[in-house]
Design a protein around this motif. Sequence first.
Motif, PDB file in Angstrom:
ATOM      1  N   GLN A   1      36.353 -25.600 -36.921  1.00 12.57           N
ATOM      2  CA  GLN A   1      35.612 -23.783 -36.620  1.00 12.57           C
ATOM      3  C   GLN A   1      35.247 -24.352 -34.896  1.00 12.57           C
ATOM      4  O   GLN A   1      34.486 -24.671 -34.178  1.00 12.57           O
ATOM      5  N   SER A   2      36.320 -23.496 -33.891  1.00 18.09           N
ATOM      6  CA  SER A   2      35.764 -23.874 -32.418  1.00 18.09           C
ATOM      7  C   SER A   2      34.181 -22.367 -32.517  1.00 18.09           C
ATOM      8  O   SER A   2      33.653 -21.772 -32.668  1.00 18.09           O
ATOM      9  N   MET A   3      33.560 -22.891 -31.757  1.00 17.62           N
ATOM     10  CA  MET A   3      32.218 -22.023 -30.574  1.00 17.62           C
ATOM     11  C   MET A   3      32.816 -20.738 -31.198  1.00 17.62           C
ATOM     12  O   MET A   3      31.926 -19.477 -30.851  1.00 17.62           O
ATOM     13  N   THR A   4      33.729 -20.294 -30.328  1.00 17.76           N
ATOM     14  CA  THR A   4      34.780 -19.428 -30.486  1.00 17.76           C
ATOM     15  C   THR A   4      34.663 -17.762 -31.382  1.00 17.76           C
ATOM     16  O   THR A   4      34.171 -16.985 -31.638  1.00 17.76           O
TER      17      THR A   4
ATOM     18  N   ILE B   1      34.402  -7.462 -30.389  1.00 20.88           N
ATOM     19  CA  ILE B   1      34.622  -6.907 -28.958  1.00 20.88           C
ATOM     20  C   ILE B   1      34.224  -8.126 -27.776  1.00 20.88           C
ATOM     21  O   ILE B   1      35.184  -8.555 -26.926  1.00 20.88           O
ATOM     22  N   PHE B   2      34.069  -9.997 -28.142  1.00 17.22           N
ATOM     23  CA  PHE B   2      34.596 -10.867 -27.784  1.00 17.22           C
ATOM     24  C   PHE B   2      35.919 -11.325 -26.914  1.00 17.22           C
ATOM     25  O   PHE B   2      36.123 -11.686 -26.208  1.00 17.22           O
ATOM     26  N   ALA B   3      36.446 -10.929 -27.884  1.00 16.32           N
ATOM     27  CA  ALA B   3      37.969 -10.753 -27.629  1.00 16.32           C
ATOM     28  C   ALA B   3      38.510  -9.509 -26.671  1.00 16.32           C
ATOM     29  O   ALA B   3      38.636  -9.991 -25.375  1.00 16.32           O
ATOM     30  N   HIS B   4      38.030  -8.368 -26.546  1.00 14.12           N
ATOM     31  CA  HIS B   4      38.106  -7.540 -25.651  1.00 14.12           C
ATOM     32  C   HIS B   4      37.688  -8.458 -24.477  1.00 14.12           C
ATOM     33  O   HIS B   4      38.442  -7.792 -23.485  1.00 14.12           O
ATOM     34  N   LEU B   5      35.685  -8.951 -24.051  1.00 14.83           N
ATOM     35  CA  LEU B   5      35.575  -9.158 -23.595  1.00 14.83           C
ATOM     36  C   LEU B   5      35.954 -10.134 -22.562  1.00 14.83           C
ATOM     37  O   LEU B   5      36.792 -10.575 -21.057  1.00 14.83           O
TER      38      LEU B   5
ATOM     39  N   SER C   1      34.569 -11.876 -36.164  1.00 14.54           N
ATOM     40  CA  SER C   1      36.196 -10.766 -36.811  1.00 14.54           C
ATOM     41  C   SER C   1      37.031 -11.997 -36.524  1.00 14.54           C
ATOM     42  O   SER C   1      37.616 -12.513 -37.881  1.00 14.54           O
ATOM     43  N   GLU C   2      36.795 -12.713 -35.838  1.00 14.19           N
ATOM     44  CA  GLU C   2      37.815 -13.657 -35.903  1.00 14.19           C
ATOM     45  C   GLU C   2      37.070 -15.347 -36.887  1.00 14.19           C
ATOM     46  O   GLU C   2      38.678 -15.455 -37.391  1.00 14.19           O
TER      47      GLU C   2
ATOM     48  N   HIS D   1      32.935  -3.148 -19.384  1.00 19.21           N
ATOM     49  CA  HIS D   1      33.850  -3.090 -20.093  1.00 19.21           C
ATOM     50  C   HIS D   1      34.441  -2.670 -22.019  1.00 19.21           C
ATOM     51  O   HIS D   1      35.656  -2.065 -22.392  1.00 19.21           O
ATOM     52  N   LEU D   2      33.456  -1.970 -22.662  1.00 20.99           N
ATOM     53  CA  LEU D   2      33.219  -2.005 -23.377  1.00 20.99           C
ATOM     54  C   LEU D   2      33.329   0.188 -23.694  1.00 20.99           C
ATOM     55  O   LEU D   2      33.553   0.173 -24.756  1.00 20.99           O
TER      56      LEU D   2
END
Length: 258
Positions: A85-88, A171-175, A94-95, A160-161
């Motif tokens: 499991q990555s930090m991302t 949100i993280f994926a969008h950013l 969501s991920e 960007h939100l």
Amino acid sequence: MMTSSRSPTEPRAALHRVIGDELRARITDGRLPIGAPLPSEAELCREFSVSRGPVRQALAALRAEGIIAGSQGAVAHVVGSVPTQSMTSFLSFSEWAQSTHRRPGQRTVELARRAANEEVAAALSVPVGETVVEIIRLRLLDDVPVMVERTAFTLEAGRHLFDFDTDSGSIFAHLKGNGVELVAARHTFDAVTAAGLDAELLEVPDCTPLLRELRITSTGAGVPVEYSDDRYLPGKVTFTINNTAASGGNVIRLIPED
């Protein structure tokens, strides 16, 4: 034998990533099982057609991750597997939920520009009163409320939100898709009790115990861009921390409870 496709004029950092990624792949697929010795520094230099600098950088990164052990100059050996499991995926609710075969959900309560208070300003290393972007969301797993998310972003990142449906997903994926660097995070855990909005959103009585995670996320250069106060129902999600004596590093995982 695998040789690097990079030219000798490319930056050392790029070469060290090529070497590190190849060694991780060999460990992941079993070509280098736990206990196996890695090729020596001299052998890696010949294989990748590089000097010792990039090789040592790659090996140092693997040691820091707790994947290999052995001092510089000696033949290292594999002591652990590559984290799955990555930090991302940990940063992104969501991920993470999708990786555990659960259905993530969210409901935005508020999205606004406002002046940073002392707590937010200290976390984001900005002056008190500077404009930041703050969002409150209720997070769900399979339509069940599990966490209240209060997050503040620097204006440069958070702007960007306002062109994104924050109820639609990560949100993280969008950013990240808009070029915002989200590389490293510091996590602090404590316990709080539900009151007011938290109790209402999580559908629990006031004074219900909650597990709180405070997170500061930074760029690769160490510049804070996000500060989050996430409050979980402890009966819905638990945290597991795996640490390795070889590196002192930690891998933190969220585990949903049935």
